[in-house]
Design a protein around this motif. Sequence first.
Motif, PDB file in Angstrom:
ATOM      1  N   ILE A   1       4.363 -11.256  25.171  1.00 49.39           N
ATOM      2  CA  ILE A   1       2.665 -11.451  25.149  1.00 49.39           C
ATOM      3  C   ILE A   1       1.973 -11.720  23.336  1.00 49.39           C
ATOM      4  O   ILE A   1       1.842 -10.839  22.894  1.00 49.39           O
ATOM      5  CB  ILE A   1       1.955 -10.718  26.270  1.00 49.39           C
TER       6      ILE A   1
ATOM      7  N   VAL B   1      -5.582  -4.175  30.567  1.00 54.40           N
ATOM      8  CA  VAL B   1      -5.444  -4.954  30.291  1.00 54.40           C
ATOM      9  C   VAL B   1      -7.555  -4.692  29.753  1.00 54.40           C
ATOM     10  O   VAL B   1      -7.620  -5.738  28.998  1.00 54.40           O
ATOM     11  CB  VAL B   1      -6.399  -5.556  32.077  1.00 54.40           C
TER      12      VAL B   1
ATOM     13  N   SER C   1      -0.347 -13.721  23.650  1.00 60.61           N
ATOM     14  CA  SER C   1      -1.817 -14.463  23.895  1.00 60.61           C
ATOM     15  C   SER C   1      -1.997 -13.826  26.047  1.00 60.61           C
ATOM     16  O   SER C   1      -1.140 -14.131  26.606  1.00 60.61           O
ATOM     17  CB  SER C   1      -2.345 -15.612  24.184  1.00 60.61           C
ATOM     18  N   VAL C   2      -3.467 -13.166  25.837  1.00 62.13           N
ATOM     19  CA  VAL C   2      -3.555 -13.468  27.087  1.00 62.13           C
ATOM     20  C   VAL C   2      -5.102 -13.833  26.959  1.00 62.13           C
ATOM     21  O   VAL C   2      -6.144 -13.354  26.415  1.00 62.13           O
ATOM     22  CB  VAL C   2      -4.374 -11.637  27.279  1.00 62.13           C
TER      23      VAL C   2
ATOM     24  N   GLU D   1      -1.214 -14.836  31.594  1.00 62.37           N
ATOM     25  CA  GLU D   1      -0.108 -14.508  29.586  1.00 62.37           C
ATOM     26  C   GLU D   1       0.791 -14.952  29.431  1.00 62.37           C
ATOM     27  O   GLU D   1       2.028 -15.778  30.413  1.00 62.37           O
ATOM     28  CB  GLU D   1       0.567 -12.676  30.629  1.00 62.37           C
TER      29      GLU D   1
ATOM     30  N   ASP E   1       3.792 -15.728  26.825  1.00 62.02           N
ATOM     31  CA  ASP E   1       4.626 -14.460  25.837  1.00 62.02           C
ATOM     32  C   ASP E   1       4.925 -15.850  24.132  1.00 62.02           C
ATOM     33  O   ASP E   1       4.705 -16.637  24.428  1.00 62.02           O
ATOM     34  CB  ASP E   1       5.598 -14.621  27.112  1.00 62.02           C
TER      35      ASP E   1
ATOM     36  N   ASN F   1      -6.452 -13.075  22.861  1.00 68.67           N
ATOM     37  CA  ASN F   1      -7.297 -13.065  23.113  1.00 68.67           C
ATOM     38  C   ASN F   1      -8.536 -14.205  23.573  1.00 68.67           C
ATOM     39  O   ASN F   1      -8.930 -14.769  22.992  1.00 68.67           O
ATOM     40  CB  ASN F   1      -8.173 -11.358  23.614  1.00 68.67           C
TER      41      ASN F   1
ATOM     42  N   ASN G   1       5.514  -5.755  26.573  1.00 66.05           N
ATOM     43  CA  ASN G   1       4.032  -5.979  25.928  1.00 66.05           C
ATOM     44  C   ASN G   1       4.045  -7.127  24.644  1.00 66.05           C
ATOM     45  O   ASN G   1       3.727  -7.337  24.310  1.00 66.05           O
ATOM     46  CB  ASN G   1       2.640  -4.970  25.515  1.00 66.05           C
TER      47      ASN G   1
END
Length: 537
Positions: free
Chosen positions: A91, A67, A93-94, A103, A105, A163, A88
């Motif tokens: 994903i 992160v 968008s975090v 998270e 997907d 993000n 990873n």
Amino acid sequence: MNQNNGMQKRMLIMTLVVFVFFIAYEFLVLKPQQEAKAEKAKQEQAQKQNAAPDVNTAATQMVATDVNGNPVDMSKSVEALSSKAIANNQIVSVIKTAKSIIEIDTLGRVAQVTLLEEKYKDENGNQIKLFESNQLRPLEVRFADTNINTEAFKVSVVASSSNVDASTSAQELVLTQNLGDTVLTKKFTIYPDGHYDLSVSTTNDKQFFITNGFRPNVLADMYAVHGFIAKLNDSTLKTIEDGDLDKNETIVGTKFISNFDRYYATVIYNFEKSLTLSLMPDSSSNPQAFVHGSNNISFSGYIGPKNHRDLESLNPELIDVIDYGWFTFIAKPMFILLQFIQGYVGNWGWTIVILTILIKLVLYPLSYKGMVSMQKLKDLAPKMKEIQTKYKDDKQKQSMHMMELYKKHGANPMGGCLPLLLQIPVFFAIYRVLLNAIELKGAEWIFWIHDLAEMDPYFVLPILMGVTMYLQQKITPNTMQDEMQKKIFQFLPVIFTFFFLWFPAGLTLYWFINNLFTIGQQYYINSVFERKRAEKA
């Protein structure tokens, strides 16, 4: 044996057997069944791989970042081998809030939620992650049109941002999935406290359904209810525990739905426009909820701890997400009182001590009557024995003389049991409150107790509970004549101590303090009767 006296003994035995059976059944029967079901479900889901790729395999074939953006060789990481590891490359968008990392997907679902608050750590010291990698994920969309549905599990969504920092202010995120002639759009507003508003729509009036996902899988144990709960428009609650749904079911008119384990929940709610949903069992008869979206729908959601104040701040009705089982009507006000006391005391351990004392004071009149009745029966035991011997061949006369004896001395053969029976709902209510209160998570008490939601690491409280239970038993009058019954009662402190070894320290603390005050009350009653006997002598 006299009928009333026999009934009194049977009720007393029944009362204690209920406690033992309640705990033993959960520990020896329900826990193995639930663990077997969970394992079977994991295996079946892993084999199907339906809309849930084998992320563990994918994770071991890449170099990812944590992160903080630091490179992590996932092929050598313990995290990659976890059943909660998300690759990873899945994903898009975090989202970071003040309390969690969410998270999203490639299919626009919530792949994982990691809790950031210090107290939410697992047994390895890692921040708690709520979901398994291969479970039904929150906000998964399924279409009524089979062809579009198939396409929807092949095409990745496009995120407006990879993000999103919503840790200090509300932020927006848009996910778009182009399915040929149909476009699915999800518009999020995410808030610092972790909840979100969501609007979902499709072009061409394509009908869809959206799920709140399978429950968090952090602590689904034998002691607490876990499964599905919905609040209907008439304010009644519908609860379906894991393993209990055997057929599809449609529910019309709901305010919120939630799938939950002991401490955590995933919730969808709308208090302005009610929701219609379909429930479908998975391979293990666990409830899966799909909200009818038509061609567009708006609602709010929350994924995280079932913290009373957090849920209340979103909407007071969301407090009902916290399920206490049969004794909810007593447990809810009891928790409010617990929280009120804690607001002044500032320590959950001492709060439990104070609450226990208050409960003992409120129930003292009942306890007093029961104790006095047992003392009177103890004093009458020799005379009762004489009557039983004298009229052993005439049960009717035996019963008549017994009743005359009770009436003459103001004794009630049921007086020792009824007060105890009336207290059982209170005992079970506080049991459920302390078992389900995530507020105890990470709450220290004194010295060696660093988490009241976990078992006592040195078993001090369970042993003290057993010792006080033994002392309580020794000073409590016993009118039993049957030796087998006496032996059963003598073993109860050992049996209870064994089961309490694994109970949360907060719950064991309650029972220990309860025993201490019961001993004090019994000692006082005993001394009063000893004085009266001395005066008569």
